[in-house]
Design a protein around this motif. Structure first.
Motif, mmCIF file in Angstrom:
data_model
loop_
_atom_site.group_PDB
_atom_site.id
_atom_site.type_symbol
_atom_site.label_atom_id
_atom_site.label_comp_id
_atom_site.label_asym_id
_atom_site.label_seq_id
_atom_site.Cartn_x
_atom_site.Cartn_y
_atom_site.Cartn_z
ATOM 1 N N UNK A 40 0.821 -1.211 0.000
ATOM 2 C CA UNK A 40 0.000 0.000 0.000
ATOM 3 C C UNK A 40 0.854 1.260 0.000
ATOM 4 N N UNK A 41 2.184 1.100 -0.170
ATOM 5 C CA UNK A 41 3.062 2.261 -0.049
ATOM 6 C C UNK A 41 2.980 3.138 -1.300
ATOM 7 N N UNK A 42 3.400 4.426 -1.174
ATOM 8 C CA UNK A 42 3.332 5.333 -2.319
ATOM 9 C C UNK A 42 4.419 5.058 -3.355
ATOM 10 N N UNK A 114 -6.815 -3.382 5.946
ATOM 11 C CA UNK A 114 -6.551 -1.958 5.698
ATOM 12 C C UNK A 114 -7.715 -1.350 4.925
ATOM 13 N N UNK A 119 -12.219 5.666 5.009
ATOM 14 C CA UNK A 119 -11.382 6.636 4.313
ATOM 15 C C UNK A 119 -11.109 7.858 5.194
ATOM 16 N N UNK A 122 -7.899 7.977 7.487
ATOM 17 C CA UNK A 122 -6.629 8.305 6.854
ATOM 18 C C UNK A 122 -6.611 9.771 6.433
ATOM 19 N N UNK A 126 -3.972 12.524 7.576
ATOM 20 C CA UNK A 126 -3.190 13.291 6.632
ATOM 21 C C UNK A 126 -3.402 14.791 6.844
ATOM 22 N N UNK A 132 3.206 9.296 5.481
ATOM 23 C CA UNK A 132 2.631 7.991 5.137
ATOM 24 C C UNK A 132 2.930 6.961 6.218
ATOM 25 N N UNK A 135 0.805 7.640 9.229
ATOM 26 C CA UNK A 135 -0.596 7.294 8.976
ATOM 27 C C UNK A 135 -0.769 5.787 9.100
ATOM 28 N N UNK A 136 0.176 5.056 8.479
ATOM 29 C CA UNK A 136 0.054 3.605 8.450
ATOM 30 C C UNK A 136 0.241 3.005 9.840
ATOM 31 N N UNK A 140 -3.811 3.551 10.802
ATOM 32 C CA UNK A 140 -4.493 2.535 9.992
ATOM 33 C C UNK A 140 -4.203 1.108 10.450
#
Lengths: 221, 303
Positions: A40-42, A114, A119, A122, A126, A132, A135-136, A140
């Protein structure tokens, strides 16, 4: 009635099964979480790696992975995982194989967890300016873990049953003992019943306890 | 792809992503280099060892194809026998009669809680002691029996979940127009639940195909995995090459099946005629966690 059990280390074999399960469970939880984080990483490259790993490993029979750790890694490439003793090497190789395989299933369970986190959570995190990783790990994942206790329990139960595959490379766990006993003793059905009962004792409580835990910790929404 | 976990990357985030990518590539590259040097040190990358699979058709006709054939045969037999058995057990678990429910439930939970390998070992010994199956056929019989016992109970859960997933109105409507219990099951519930179960059943085939390898490792069943040792013996200790080829065959075979399952699921969910009910393979794959399922999805059952 159960005289045939004399001379066999039944407890030892099942203890080996429990040890295999425990160590592989811890290993695959860690590696599976890392994989889920990657998926799920950017960073597109990490997402790709996670997806390829999961799809490849999930579609290979566990038996191939376990046999490969022994024939390929140990006997061909000389990987010993820091031990000289034959039994210890095979035990560690089995844990390695089980971990690599189970992590793919842990990753998929976690990823679906996850997806159950709303929504807004998260988005709010943010909006606070969390990165990220923050957040994770702070928002999350803790919620995801609580919602996937039941699927993870299924993975753990499957893992418990999968440890029998380690018999293929000679790890002295329950299935190997059963194979030996069944060849030497006459009471085939009684032996099978003993081992079946042993595995039911391992898997049934796991399912019941973790089922109860999953109801307890579920995030009520 | 966009995620709720991060914003669409701006200039700084893009830069950061590139840095992370580079670090990741270096890390993977280091591991890859280590694997490569370990392989070439042991001479496992020599063209000699890989050549048979590209230039020698006998590698395929004498070793791989017979093994693959046995794998597919065992998987097909198991599926064909386990499916009707599973349907009967699944429907029996939904029976109105307490005793039928209890007996079917006990059978299902029992066989789901036991490793397939244990079932195969037992079946192998039982066939050698109590039947006159020839010792050549015995491994195949044992593998299929073990797989049938285990997968019938998993399929029973899939069938049960499929029927339970249908909207309640379906059986109420059937009752309202005066259908009997048997008729309701046969002509209303089962046909509709089949669409709900189909993706889960296809994913179960993957599990069966993978589990046939157990017979090769433990029961001298000459399937795909067991061809590795004979093959690498014949072609001069090309263990890595043989494993790679066999693993790739499994991956391709199962990847086609998993892709088909998810395509089927997407298609059925979209279909206007379907009730939209769908069985989650993850919820039924484990054991004894009765009622604890739900939540999560997308994981096929492990071995």
């Amino acid at each position: 009635m159960f005289d045939f059990l004399e001379g066999y280390d039944l407890w030892g074999a099942f203890w080996e099964t429990v040890k295999l399960t425990g160590l592989s469970a811890v290993g695959s939880l860690i590696w599976g979480t890392v994989l889920a984080g990657m998926r799920v990483s950017p960073v597109p490259l990490m997402r790709g790696f996670g997806a390829v790993y999961v799809n490849v490993v999930r579609n290979i029979p566990l038996t191939i992975i376990i046999v490969f750790t022994s024939l390929g890694l140990n006997q061909t490439l000389g990987v010993t995982l820091g031990s000289e003793d034959f039994a210890t090497i095979n035990f560690r190789l089995a844990v390695l194989g089980l971990t690599a395989y189970t992590a793919a299933f842990v990753c998929e369970a976690l990823r679906s967890g996850i997806n159950t986190v709303p929504v807004g959570q998260a988005e709010a995190a943010r909006a606070l300016g969390l990165s990220f990783t923050q957040v994770l790990t702070l928002v999350v994942l803790p919620q995801a873990f609580r919602s996937v206790v039941a699927p993870l329990a299924n993975v753990l139960i499957a893992l418990t049953k999968n440890t029998t595959v380690a018999a293929a490379i000679g790890v002295a766990e329950a299935a190997l003992l059963m194979k030996g006993m069944i060849e030497n003793e006459a009471q085939t059905i009684a032996i099978a019943a003993v081992f079946a009962f042993g595995f039911i004792c391992l898997t049934l409580p796991t399912g019941l306890i973790l089922g109860w835990v999953s109801k307890k910790v579920a995030v009520k929404r | 792809m966009n995620s709720v976990l991060y914003d669409a990357p701006g200039p700084r985030a893009k830069q950061r992503n590139i840095i992370y990518s580079v670090i990741f590539v270096i890390a993977v590259g280091l591991v890859g280099w280590w694997v490569y040097s370990a392989l070439s040190d042991k001479g496992q990358l020599d063209w000699e060892k890989w050549k048979p699979f590209f230039t020698d058709s006998r590698a395929w006709t004498t070793y791989i194809w017979p093994g693959l054939e046995n794998t597919l045969k065992a998987a097909a037999y198991s599926m064909v026998i386990a499916l009707p058995l599973g349907a009967v057990l699944g429907i029996a678990r939904l029976s109105d009669h307490l005793w039928v429910r209890i007996v079917a439930g006990t059978i299902v939970e029992f066989f789901r809680a036991i490793p397939v390998l244990i079932l195969m070992l037992f079946a192998n010994e039982a066939f050698s002691k109590y039947s006159d199956v020839s010792s050549d056929d015995r491994p195949m019989y044992a593998v299929v029996t073990g797989l049938v016992l285990y997968n019938a109970s998993v399929l029973a859960e899939i069938v049960r979940a499929g029927i339970l997933a249908l909207p309640k109105g379906q059986s109420e409507a059937a009752k309202a127009i005066g259908l009997r219990k048997g008729q309701t099951m046969r002509s209303v519930l089962l046909p509709q639940s089949v669409t709900a179960m189909l993706p889960a059943i296809v994913s179960q085939i993957v599990v069966i195909v993978k589990d046939t390898a157990l017979g090769g490792a433990m029961l001298t069943f000459s399937e795909l995995l067991s061809t590795v040792s004979t093959m690498s013996g014949y072609y001069g200790a090309n263990v890595i090459a043989s494993f790679t080829v066999v693993a790739v065959i499994y991956i391709v075979l199962n990847f086609i099946l998993t892709t088909f399952a998810s395509w089927l699921e997407r298609r059925l969910r979209r279909g206007k005629k379907s009730t939209g009910a769908m069985v989650d393979p993850a919820a039924v794959a484990g054991t004894a966690a009765t009622g604890a399922g739900g939540g999560g999805g997308g994981i096929g059952g492990a071995v």
